[in-house]
Design a protein around this motif. Structure first.
Motif, PDB file in Angstrom:
ATOM      1  N   PHE A 148       0.627  -1.326   0.012  1.00 29.43           N
ATOM      2  CA  PHE A 148      -0.584   0.260  -0.094  1.00 29.43           C
ATOM      3  C   PHE A 148       0.861   1.304  -0.086  1.00 29.43           C
ATOM      4  N   SER A 149       0.368   1.819  -0.759  1.00 31.79           N
ATOM      5  CA  SER A 149       0.555   3.963  -0.515  1.00 31.79           C
ATOM      6  C   SER A 149       1.530   4.255   0.988  1.00 31.79           C
ATOM      7  N   GLY A 150       2.764   4.399   1.298  1.00 29.28           N
ATOM      8  CA  GLY A 150       2.794   4.793   2.245  1.00 29.28           C
ATOM      9  C   GLY A 150       3.395   3.766   3.326  1.00 29.28           C
ATOM     10  N   THR A 151       3.722   2.874   3.052  1.00 24.63           N
ATOM     11  CA  THR A 151       4.330   1.837   3.852  1.00 24.63           C
ATOM     12  C   THR A 151       5.450   1.999   3.928  1.00 24.63           C
ATOM     13  N   GLY A 152       6.470   2.938   2.954  1.00 20.68           N
ATOM     14  CA  GLY A 152       7.809   2.514   3.046  1.00 20.68           C
ATOM     15  C   GLY A 152       8.331   1.837   2.561  1.00 20.68           C
ATOM     16  N   LYS A 153       7.650   1.564   1.543  1.00 21.85           N
ATOM     17  CA  LYS A 153       8.120   0.649   0.594  1.00 21.85           C
ATOM     18  C   LYS A 153       9.532   0.837  -0.923  1.00 21.85           C
ATOM     19  N   SER A 154       9.509   2.098  -0.882  1.00 26.09           N
ATOM     20  CA  SER A 154      10.537   2.877  -2.007  1.00 26.09           C
ATOM     21  C   SER A 154      11.938   3.031  -0.662  1.00 26.09           C
ATOM     22  N   ILE A 199       2.137  -3.702   4.482  1.00 24.73           N
ATOM     23  CA  ILE A 199       0.978  -3.202   4.900  1.00 24.73           C
ATOM     24  C   ILE A 199       1.511  -2.373   6.114  1.00 24.73           C
ATOM     25  N   ALA A 200       0.725  -1.109   6.824  1.00 25.72           N
ATOM     26  CA  ALA A 200       0.843  -0.773   7.771  1.00 25.72           C
ATOM     27  C   ALA A 200      -0.102  -0.242   8.094  1.00 25.72           C
ATOM     28  N   ASP A 201      -0.490   0.593   8.905  1.00 25.90           N
ATOM     29  CA  ASP A 201      -1.146   0.913   9.829  1.00 25.90           C
ATOM     30  C   ASP A 201      -2.371   2.730   9.407  1.00 25.90           C
ATOM     31  N   LEU A 202      -3.113   2.462   8.786  1.00 29.74           N
ATOM     32  CA  LEU A 202      -3.482   3.638   7.477  1.00 29.74           C
ATOM     33  C   LEU A 202      -2.758   5.250   8.272  1.00 29.74           C
ATOM     34  N   ASP A 203      -3.608   5.277   9.766  1.00 33.10           N
ATOM     35  CA  ASP A 203      -2.983   6.208  10.654  1.00 33.10           C
ATOM     36  C   ASP A 203      -1.046   6.729  10.833  1.00 33.10           C
ATOM     37  N   ASN A 220      -6.570  11.322   0.861  1.00 35.98           N
ATOM     38  CA  ASN A 220      -5.351  10.538  -0.201  1.00 35.98           C
ATOM     39  C   ASN A 220      -5.154   9.220  -0.108  1.00 35.98           C
ATOM     40  N   LEU A 221      -4.457   8.668   0.865  1.00 40.10           N
ATOM     41  CA  LEU A 221      -3.839   7.562   1.069  1.00 40.10           C
ATOM     42  C   LEU A 221      -5.013   6.737   0.479  1.00 40.10           C
ATOM     43  N   ASP A 222      -5.412   6.529   1.646  1.00 37.39           N
ATOM     44  CA  ASP A 222      -7.322   6.029   1.453  1.00 37.39           C
ATOM     45  C   ASP A 222      -8.722   5.375  -0.092  1.00 37.39           C
ATOM     46  N   SER A 223      -7.441   6.779  -0.497  1.00 35.23           N
ATOM     47  CA  SER A 223      -8.259   6.899  -1.922  1.00 35.23           C
ATOM     48  C   SER A 223      -7.528   5.810  -2.801  1.00 35.23           C
TER      49      SER A 223
END
Ligand code: DC
Length: 227
Positions: free
Chosen positions: A11-17, A148-152, A177-180
């Motif tokens: 997911f976006s913002g999980t620190g993948k990059s 994966i990671a918690d949305l907050d 934005n992350l949720d959408s």
């Protein structure tokens, strides 16, 4: 010892990059940020006022877009270029975040970028992160990680990153934005974000950055040295 492809999706913002970049650097592998490629297409479409629903214009634009990665020795990292112009903060702005998931849902655009990504991975020894790397781009990757990671927690991390670049956005806006983007990425018809059956789930909510990097490097080394 063998050279492998490591696919990191999630997911976006999980620190993948940042994780993928660090793993690649520790292994001496090439790192490819496939999301940055979709962001370059979004940048080009905004710059040239192209609407992704106008098929003819999209086809023409895709012919004109050349995305390349060049290794910068002093940074010890690859930089992404859109038609010979280096892309950095221009592809990380909120205006790009607003439309990139819709751009990435277009089959014509995906087809072109997936084929480019597969060519980039021909030599193995590579870490690529994205949404469909383990399922579509490299279904035979020797190691697949699904982050994966918690949305907050993701939202707070993203806000900090943006603040460091001097971009002020409220936590609520980031969360929305992350949720959408999660919704668009997981529900699109063409190669949605799903965990490959043979991927290993890594929940980065309560892991330190160093720990999540180490976990992947340990898994990779097992495959590289033990087969
Ligand atoms: O990882 P990122 O946030 O930079 O990705 C930007 C967008 O591109 C995101 O909405 C999902 C999409 N993407 C994709 O559909 N497939 C990929 N392999 C990489 C990114």
């Amino acid at each position: 010892m063998r050279d492998i492809v490591i696919a990191i999706d999630g997911f976006s913002g999980t620190g993948k990059s940042s994780t993928a970049k660090e793993v690649a650097s520790a292994l001496g592998y090439t790192y490819i940020d496939s999301g940055a490629m979709y962001r370059c297409v979004a940048r080009y479409f905004i710059n040239h006022q192209i609407d992704f629903v106008e098929e003819e214009k999209v086809i023409k634009a895709l012919d004109e877009i050349l995305i390349s990665f060049r290794f910068n020795k002093s940074l010890n990292a690859s930089e992404i270029f859109l038609n010979d112009q280096i892309m950095d903060h221009q592809i990380r702005l909120p205006e790009i975040n607003e439309i990139v998931s819709q751009i990435a849902a277009q089959p014509l655009i995906r087809k072109k970028l997936v084929s480019r990504q597969q060519t980039l991975g021909l030599h193995k020894s590579m870490v690529m992160d994205g949404r469909d790397i383990g399922t579509v781009v490299f279904p035979d990757a020797a190691l697949k990680i699904f982050m994966i990671a918690d949305l907050d927690i993701r939202s707070k991390r993203r806000q900090k990153e943006l603040e460091e670049q001097g971009i002020q956005v409220t936590l609520e806006e980031i969360k929305k934005n992350l949720d959408s983007r999660d919704h668009l990425d997981t529900t699109r018809i063409d190669s949605p974000l799903i965990k490959a059956e043979d991927a290993i789930t890594l929940d980065s909510s309560y892991l330190t950055f160093d720990d999540q990097v180490k976990e992947i490097i340990d898994l990779a080394n097992k495959i590289i040295y033990e087969g």
